[in-house]
Structure formats: structure tokens, C-alpha cells
Design an enzyme around this catalytic site. Sequence first.
Site, PDB file in Angstrom:
ATOM      1  N   SER A 110      -5.940  37.401 -77.822  1.00 36.48           N
ATOM      2  CA  SER A 110      -5.642  38.213 -76.644  1.00 36.48           C
ATOM      3  C   SER A 110      -4.446  39.116 -76.952  1.00 36.48           C
ATOM      4  O   SER A 110      -4.404  39.740 -78.001  1.00 36.48           O
ATOM      5  CB  SER A 110      -5.399  37.320 -75.422  1.00 36.48           C
ATOM      6  N   GLU A 241     -12.624  42.102 -80.095  1.00 33.82           N
ATOM      7  CA  GLU A 241     -13.137  41.456 -78.890  1.00 33.82           C
ATOM      8  C   GLU A 241     -12.606  42.223 -77.690  1.00 33.82           C
ATOM      9  O   GLU A 241     -11.483  42.732 -77.702  1.00 33.82           O
ATOM     10  CB  GLU A 241     -12.754  39.975 -78.852  1.00 33.82           C
ATOM     11  N   HIS A 308     -12.373  36.010 -75.655  1.00 35.91           N
ATOM     12  CA  HIS A 308     -12.170  35.382 -74.349  1.00 35.91           C
ATOM     13  C   HIS A 308     -13.365  34.600 -73.836  1.00 35.91           C
ATOM     14  O   HIS A 308     -13.326  34.066 -72.728  1.00 35.91           O
ATOM     15  CB  HIS A 308     -11.778  36.448 -73.320  1.00 35.91           C
TER      16      HIS A 308
END
Length: 337
Positions: A110, A241, A308
Amino acid sequence: MITYPFLDKGTTIGVTAPSSGVQPELHDLIKQSCERMKSKGFNVICGDTVWTQDKAKSASAKKRVEEFNKMMADENIGLIFPPWGGELLIEILEGIDFSQIQNKWVLGYSDTSVLLLAITLTSGIATAHGSNLIDLRGEYSDETTAMWEKVLSTKHGESVLQHSSKKYQEKWRHDHPTPCVFHLTEPTSWKTISDGKVEVEGRLVGGCIDVIRHLIGTPFGNVQSFRQNYINDEPLLWYFENCEMTATDLRRSLVQMKLAGWFENCAGILFGRSAANTPVGNYTVEDVYLELSAELDIPVIYDIDCGHVPPQVTFINGSYAEVIVGEGKGTVRQYFR
């Protein structure tokens, strides 16, 4: 040449929050995570930033960077492991002396991927894109998640093989905790733009595209310098991502990366599963992948175990990887050379 840290058994894990800290009502999650690491034989030190959160950050940029620099300089700490990501890690980059980065692992994903990619691009020291500390608080981990420890314990000159997961988690269910944290219910299928088996190899770099795109044009996102100084201009294998972007925002970001030269000498691109990628009009994420593959004339692999939508493979920025995908299954072999 890439420098690879090594995770020694019994080393000290430094837990700091360079992005978001943990609210008081969730402090038990951190305590559980730290106890789990201790049960594995690690020592654990938590910084002050871990326990606070206000205005979308754990603390001021000054306090966050001071704590990170202190842990980076501490010879007893072998792994820096943020509790999770957040929103504003980029604020601390200008306070880090990247020439003083030590040969130790930094692990997370993240918003943490901003720090990971910046470290590897500027110093040539490998970093680990994988689980957050919070996700390891369970009594056990699934096979894919559990590989983080083996991957970080791979020696220079050796390789490590990881496989696609059997199932993934469609949605979080915090009201129904499980012994392994995740609720893995949906069959995993790694996909490719082209038909048939796909094999691709190159130097891995990447992260959460929502945030690492902001490194473009900064001293911390000089991909060309990284290629020249640390990997002898070998092909890059990008992995991304998407946390929150629509299909068009993703497309804009990828075009920006292309225009910035990030995809020069690119062997292929891997995309993680995402709960985002919302279509705009009838423009879908599959359209994005098709256009990118055609423009760059490279294979695109998607819905891999990254990001995620857990679980996720542990990707090492800077490692040389061979990725093979076919019939919905995939393998990733990373060479620490």
C-alpha cells in the site's frame, strides 16, 4: 549490483508508522501482531508513531522521518515493518538520507510501497513488497502469505520459488475474525492478455500504483539511473496493484509512466487483483491491459496475488524474476543476484 538484506533468526523487528498509525481502539491488533512475531523468535521494538493517528497520518513528517532514520541506523534492527500503509508517506522522503540506507529489510505494501520503491531505485538495496504486520497477527498464515519469512531469508546468490494462491479473499469481514486473519473463499486465477502459457523475466520493481506514480519527476523515482547504476540495463518487470483508481485514472497513470520512460526496456507488466478498476462508460480495466500490451508490445499478466485483495506473493524490488503463467496458475522464481 543489487544489495540483498538477509533476515536473521532472532533479529529485532522495528515497527514504525511512516504513513498511518493505529487508532487506540485497534491497539490490540498491534499487540497481537507483535506477540506473534515474538512467538516466532523475533525481538520487537515499537516506535511512538505506531500508537497515534490524526489528520490522515501517524504523526508529523518530522517525527515520522526521525523515527524511521533512527531504526534504519540501529544495528540491532534487521527488519523495519510498518503496521500498515496509509495516505501520506511521501511527505517523509525528503527527510531521508538515502545514501545512509542500511542493508536491512523494509517490508509492507500500500502506501509503504512509496518508501520501498524509493529505497531500491536510489540505493540499489532490495526491498520487500508483501504482507503488512497487522495481517500476520493470526494463529497461522495461509501458504502464500507465510512465504514472506522464507523469501526474506534467501541468501545472496540463491533463488526462491512462490506459487499462486489456491483461493483469495473477496471482502474483509472484520466482524468474523479467523485464525489466519483472511477469509479465503474465491478460487484464484492468474490471467493473461494473450492465449496460452506466458513466460516473462526481468528485474522486479513496482508497488501500489495509486501512490508510486507520484515519484515520477522526483529524485526518488529515477528509473533510468537505477537501470544504469544497479542492474546493467537489464529488462524491467513491473508489478502494480490498484487500490482505489477507476479504469481511466489507471490508464492516465500508466500513460504518464510511459511518457516518463519508466517502461523503457520493459519485459512485461503484472497487475494484482483489485476491488477498484471501476469502468468509466464502457471503458474497462481489460481495455487498459489490452491497450498497454499492444502499445509496449509486451505480455500483461493480471489478477495475480498482489495488493489489497489478499493473499499476496512477496515481491522483492531489485530481484531477477522468472514468472510463468498458464491455465490460471502461476509461479514466481526470484533470484537474489
